[in-house]
Every structure is written in C-alpha cells, then in structure tokens.
Design a protein around this motif. Structure first.
Motif, mmCIF file in Angstrom:
data_model
loop_
_atom_site.group_PDB
_atom_site.id
_atom_site.type_symbol
_atom_site.label_atom_id
_atom_site.label_comp_id
_atom_site.label_asym_id
_atom_site.label_seq_id
_atom_site.Cartn_x
_atom_site.Cartn_y
_atom_site.Cartn_z
ATOM 1 N N SER A 129 53.596 41.291 42.332
ATOM 2 C CA SER A 129 53.921 42.716 42.473
ATOM 3 C C SER A 129 53.285 43.316 43.725
ATOM 4 C CB SER A 129 53.452 43.459 41.223
ATOM 5 O OG SER A 129 53.833 44.805 41.270
ATOM 6 N N PHE A 161 49.303 52.182 43.473
ATOM 7 C CA PHE A 161 49.914 51.043 42.785
ATOM 8 C C PHE A 161 49.352 49.725 43.314
ATOM 9 C CE2 PHE A 161 53.160 47.772 42.507
ATOM 10 C CZ PHE A 161 53.570 47.849 41.194
ATOM 11 N N THR A 200 51.968 51.906 37.262
ATOM 12 C CA THR A 200 53.406 51.648 37.150
ATOM 13 C C THR A 200 54.169 52.942 36.899
ATOM 14 O OG1 THR A 200 52.928 49.458 36.253
ATOM 15 C CG2 THR A 200 55.150 50.302 35.937
ATOM 16 N N GLY A 252 56.684 54.502 39.491
ATOM 17 C CA GLY A 252 58.045 54.595 38.961
ATOM 18 C C GLY A 252 58.612 56.003 39.075
ATOM 19 N N LEU A 299 57.955 47.112 40.687
ATOM 20 C CA LEU A 299 57.786 47.835 39.425
ATOM 21 C C LEU A 299 58.147 46.971 38.226
ATOM 22 C CD1 LEU A 299 59.193 51.348 40.426
ATOM 23 C CD2 LEU A 299 56.812 50.720 40.019
ATOM 24 N N SER A 347 55.288 44.560 37.646
ATOM 25 C CA SER A 347 54.117 45.221 37.072
ATOM 26 C C SER A 347 54.357 45.608 35.615
ATOM 27 C CB SER A 347 53.757 46.453 37.886
ATOM 28 O OG SER A 347 54.772 47.443 37.792
#
Length: 206
Positions: A61, A92, A142, A146, A179, A182
């Motif tokens: 990721s 992230f 995440t 997101g 994403l 993760s």
C-alpha cells in the motif's frame, strides 16, 4: 551292637564353580527416556502468517501510494499530481509505514518464541493492546484518505469541488489500489485481534 544306617535321600547337586561366580543382578535403574520435543502451537503459526500478510499488505500500500503521480496539461501549463500534495495521503503513508514496521517486528518476535512449550500470557496481552492500537491507526488513515479520494472521484456540487479523476485517471487508480490494500490490512488486523484474544483466553484457562 547293631548300627542303623540312615536312609539315603535324593542327592542335591552342588553349584558348580562357574555358577557360584555369577555376579548378582545389578540394581541399576532403567534409563529414563528423554521427553518428547514440545509441539508447536498451531495458533501461533496462524498468528505469524497473518502478521506477515499485514506486513506485505502495508508495504504494498505504501509503495503504490508513493508512486502515485501524474502530469497533465491544461493549455500550455502542466498540472502535476502527487501523493504529498495532500496531507491526508501523507498521513496515510506514515500510518501504513508504522503498521508495516510493527507487523515485521511482531512477526520476528512470534518466530522467536514459537517453539517454546509455554508462551507467557503477558506477551499475548501486549500483542492484543498493540494490535488494537495499530488497527485504529490503519483504519483512521484508510478512512481519511478514502474521504479525499471520494471527493476527487465524485466531487461535491454544493461545495463546488470538481472531479479530478476524470482527468487524473492514472493517479486515481494508484490511490484506489493503495486504499484497497490498506483495507485488506485492516481486515487482517481485526483477525489478529480476535486470534490474540482467543489465545490469551485459552492460556488463562489452562
């Protein structure tokens, strides 16, 4: 005067010289058989496998997110998009890096104690606490990334935020891949928390 002879009884054979020299049986105790080697705890084997998968997912990721960049031209002016242009994506990368390092260290720790007959419950308790902490870190990162990615994909007419994924398609594909990986790491961490809690409960009941 008559003498009375005693009746002759059966002759008892005298032991021969060789038989008399036979040593008495030794009183040595039989040799104790060595105890069998301790069997590995198969729950710990599953734990090691899950932690290694968390490490692999976190590393993947981070690599996908770091390599997410694209340049497009609007007229004569180039527009560049990179992950470090967004604080959410930077957070992230940091969070998933911490999760990957944690997964690697705990994998090595589990391998070092996997053949021991008794695993200390204190170690399992530390694993439960740290797994929950890392799960919260990965889940929050995440969700944050997101949310930003969703705005870039759908936009928001009320806030006059425009879509960018229709233009930066390669960049957005990298974000979606990071994403998704993760999210997979988050599911693995949930399984790790359950497994560590069950193993700790099993050790306490023994």
């Amino acid at each position: 005067m008559e003498t009375k002879d005693k009746p002759a009884g059966p002759e008892v054979p005298l032991p021969s010289k060789e038989e008399s020299e036979v040593p008495p049986p030794s009183k040595e105790e039989p040799e104790a058989t060595p105890p069998p080697p301790p069997r590995p705890d198969y729950l710990f084997l599953v734990d090691v496998a899950l932690r290694f998968l968390v490490f692999a997912a976190s590393l993947t990721s981070v690599l996908v997110m770091v390599t997410s960049k694209q340049t497009v031209y609007r007229g004569p002016f180039p527009v560049r998009a990179k992950f470090n242009h967004s604080p959410a994506f930077i957070y992230f990368v940091v969070a998933l890096s911490v999760a990957g390092l944690y997964a690697l260290l705990t994998t090595l720790a589990c391998i070092s104690v996997i053949w021991k007959p008794i695993c200390p419950p204190k170690l399992l308790l530390h694993f439960v606490f740290l797994d929950v902490l890392i799960l919260g870190l990965v889940a929050s990162a995440t969700g944050t990334a997101g949310g930003v990615a969703y705005i870039g994909y759908k936009g928001n007419e009320h806030m006059m935020w425009q879509k960018v994924c229709s233009v930066l398609d390669k960049y957005c594909k990298h974000i979606v891949g990071a994403l998704a990986t993760s999210l997979f790491a988050s599911v693995l961490l949930v399984l790790l928390v359950w497994l560590s809690t069950f193993t700790l409960h099993k050790k306490i009941r023994q």
